[in-house]
Design an enzyme around this catalytic site. Structure first.
Site, short mmCIF file in Angstrom:
data_model
loop_
_atom_site.label_atom_id
_atom_site.label_comp_id
_atom_site.label_asym_id
_atom_site.label_seq_id
_atom_site.Cartn_x
_atom_site.Cartn_y
_atom_site.Cartn_z
N LYS A 151 0.83 -1.21 0.00
CA LYS A 151 0.00 0.00 0.00
C LYS A 151 0.87 1.26 0.00
CE LYS A 151 -3.83 2.37 0.66
NZ LYS A 151 -4.66 2.59 -0.53
N ALA A 208 -12.02 5.73 -3.95
CA ALA A 208 -11.31 6.94 -3.51
C ALA A 208 -10.94 6.71 -2.05
CB ALA A 208 -12.20 8.16 -3.67
N CYS A 210 -1.79 8.86 -8.31
CA CYS A 210 -2.99 8.61 -7.54
C CYS A 210 -4.00 9.73 -7.75
CB CYS A 210 -2.72 8.49 -6.05
SG CYS A 210 -4.27 8.21 -5.16
N LYS A 243 5.25 4.68 -11.51
CA LYS A 243 3.89 4.23 -11.85
C LYS A 243 3.13 5.37 -12.50
CE LYS A 243 -0.11 1.83 -9.84
NZ LYS A 243 -0.57 1.08 -8.65
N THR A 280 -5.36 3.87 -12.00
CA THR A 280 -6.79 3.91 -12.31
C THR A 280 -7.15 5.10 -13.20
OG1 THR A 280 -7.13 5.13 -10.28
CG2 THR A 280 -7.47 2.76 -10.19
N GLY A 307 -4.41 -6.45 -9.55
CA GLY A 307 -4.96 -5.45 -8.64
C GLY A 307 -6.33 -5.84 -8.13
#
Lengths: 300, 315
Positions: B48, B73, B133, B168, B196, B268
């Site tokens: 995480k 979220a 993110c 990423k 995402t 994922g």
């Protein structure tokens, strides 16, 4: 400090069979979670879009405790994608011998529950469980003490499994059951047959008191000083109201919360609720730190 | 007796015993999955996302199901990098699997500091910098959407760590190749993509957005074609090793990403549906390679044929 704070609460030994066989749960042992393909034994239509699903899921049934849940999914299916968290309504046989069947009481509210409702005997469903923190029962209790089970609508699903545990602990179980109308007071006769006193309220007044289940709770708390503990499961607005009433009354209460869930095992952090921690707050995962929470802990 | 297919993959400085990695944010700190997964079998575990201080994350609701996918979220809730190094990393070390720390910050300096502290963790295999993110105001996407932001973050982290550096990438950009190129020029050893896709969910009956944060990130099978396209593009344009991800649910999905050029893949959302997905896909990969008569998984990497479309409509 609440009045119940010095009450000894023991984590109930999970199933009759386990207690009878002398097998005990070591607190340090890892949770026994199973992921299995379960065969549908029966999917009974109870009316008003409610169904009682009985599954052959022996390891899950044998490890389950009242208050826990399972994640149900259709293996390989990508839409709907996520497993559905469902309260373990009961395990069978319920006579104290080794349980092999799992019962899920559900109501059709969306695509996932529509698929569950369409299941036929012989078909299969993937079951992950048992999951979450079970209810606990106070001990010792004064003779004649009551345990109130406050159910809002389909929230009643969680209670059948709890009834025998309360009775074994010497508590008199009373179900306060609120729903929109008489047709949605599902399984109330089942509770009555188990010796549970059932009091009902409906929003349309078609049965019992007209109004919400909180009215019944207010009465019960006023008239029954011997209430030892209250368990509640239902919509969030109901749980909030119930929680506030119980904090005010000082009666020990356990709320079973529901939420959308991603994983059910504490990994996705999706199903949190705000809880009191130390001097501030934290977000607790309903799937692993719950779904059972003391009413005094939840910050709505 | 035929030998089992070889699964070891080399991504620049990072060697993995197989190409199956669990994706950050979907696998907790690894130990949550001990009842379901033999962690020692995995190629890697991305934990995480870690920040300098612990974070509580966003208010609920945080997740919602969407067609063939989900939107989340979470808000990067995590224990903080120091706690990770102190307690979470040692718990994972015995499994002999490559542990990858996913890190983020709110400023360039914070990224570097988190990366520096994470790098002190004994036994860490690599860092994955999250510049993608979507779920916090300064959760990284502000950097990942902008070539200059990407350059500043990656350069700063590169200076403080000698660990293999994975960057990423977000798919929420006009031209992912230009961002990818900047990341590599600034010192990335490996790229992982995609994070995402931005999305929202609307509750018609209440006329409100579903998530407390409003916007969230969409994942799952719904985003697989888009993710495959972006991995394919980056792999064609750049020589850097790529870790592909986006809606991988089974071994076929995994092989699709490898065929378009990914040397490893991340699992994922599938971890949420079936907690044993990662090892099931690993088992499936062994079987598939065996069935195809392929001795080394690397033979599948970038092995897409370009002499015309598939004419097989049997699916």
């Amino acid at each position: 400090m609440l009045a119940h704070a010095n009450l000894v609460i023991f984590q109930a030994l999970c199933y009759d069979a386990r207690a009878l066989s002398g097998e005990t749960m070591s607190p340090s042992s890892p949770p026994s979670i199973h992921d299995l393909s379960a065969r549908v034994i029966e999917n009974r239509d109870l009316g008003a879009s409610h169904f009682l699903l009985t599954l052959q899921a022996e390891p899950v049934a044998a490890a389950a405790c009242p208050g826990q849940f399972a994640m149900l999914r259709f293996a390989g299916r990508m839409d709907p994608l996520l497993p559905r968290p469902m309260s373990i309504s009961d395990v069978l046989p319920a006579d104290g011998s080794h349980p092999v069947l799992l019962q899920i009481l559900h109501k059709v509210v969306g695509r996932g529950t529509q698929l569950l409702a369409a299941l036929k005997p012989g078909e299969r469903l993937q079951v992950l469980g048992p999951l979450g923190k079970p209810f606990s029962v106070p001990s010792p209790v004064a003779p004649g003490s009551q345990a109130l089970m406050v159910a809002g609508g389909i929230g009643v699903a969680i209670f059948p499994f709890l009834v025998p545990m309360l009775q074994r602990a010497g508590l008199k179980p009373v179900l306060l059951f609120g729903a929109r109308s008489s047709r949605e007071l599902v399984r109330k006769d089942w509770f009555a047959r188990q010796g549970v006193e059932v009091r009902t309220a409906t929003e349309d007044g078609s049965e019992g008191a007209k109004g919400f289940v909180t009215t019944l709770l207010q009465e019960a708390l006023g008239s029954s000083p011997e209430v030892a503990i209250v368990y509640a499961c239902g919509p969030q607005a109901m749980l909030k109201a119930v929680g506030e009433m119980l904090i005010a009354s000082g009666v020990s209460a356990q709320l079973s919360l529901e939420s959308y869930m991603g994983c059910g095992i504490g990994a996705c952090l999706g199903c949190v609720v705000k809880v009191r921690r130390d001097s501030g707050f934290a977000y607790a995962r309903i799937c692993v730190e719950g779904p059972t929470f003391p009413a005094s802990e939840v910050l709505w | 007796m035929k030998a089992a297919p070889r699964l070891e993959v080399q991504l620049g400085p990072l060697k993995l015993k197989n190409p199956i990695i669990t994706a950050s944010g979907t696998f907790g700190y690894g130990t949550e999955f001990l009842p379901f997964v033999d962690l020692s079998r995995l190629g890697g575990i991305c934990v995480k996302g870690l920040s300098l201080s612990p974070r509580k994350g966003n208010a609920p609701p945080r997740t919602f199901e969407t067609p063939a996918g989900m939107i989340n979220a979470i808000g990067l809730a995590n224990v903080g990098v120091e706690e990770f190094v102190r307690s979470k990393l040692p718990a994972l070390r015995p499994y002999g699997t490559a542990i990858i720390a996913n890190v983020f910050g709110e400023t360039v300096e914070e990224y570097a500091e988190v990366a520096r502290i994470a790098s002190t963790g004994e036994g860490l295999a690599a860092l994955e910098i999250n510049i993608s993110c979507p779920n916090t105001e300064r959760g990284g996407m502000v950097f990942g959407c902008d070539p200059d932001g990407t350059r500043r973050v990656v350069s700063a982290v590169r200076k403080v760590t000698s660990l293999p550096l994975i960057v990423k990438l977000t798919p929420n950009v006009t031209d992912i190749v230009s961002i990818a190129r900047v990341a590599v020029d600034a010192g990335a050893d490996i790229l992982s993509l995609v994070n995402t896709f931005l999305g929202i969910a609307v509750d018609v009956s209440r006329r409100r957005l579903v998530l407390a944060n409003g916007v969230g990130g969409v994942s799952g099978p719904a985003i697989k074609p888009q993710a495959l396209y972006l991995v394919h593009r980056v792999c064609r344009e750049l020589q850097v090793p790529v870790i592909g991800m986006g809606g991988i649910m089974n071994v076929s999905d995994a092989l699709e990403f490898m065929l378009v050029g990914a040397r490893a893949i991340q699992i994922g959302t599938a971890n949420f549906i079936d907690p044993a997905s990662s090892v099931k896909i690993l088992d499936g990969l062994l079987q598939a390679l065996d069935h195809l008569g392929i001795e080394d998984v690397n033979e599948m990497v970038g092995a897409l044929k370009t002499d015309g479309p598939s004419q097989d409509f049997s699916t």
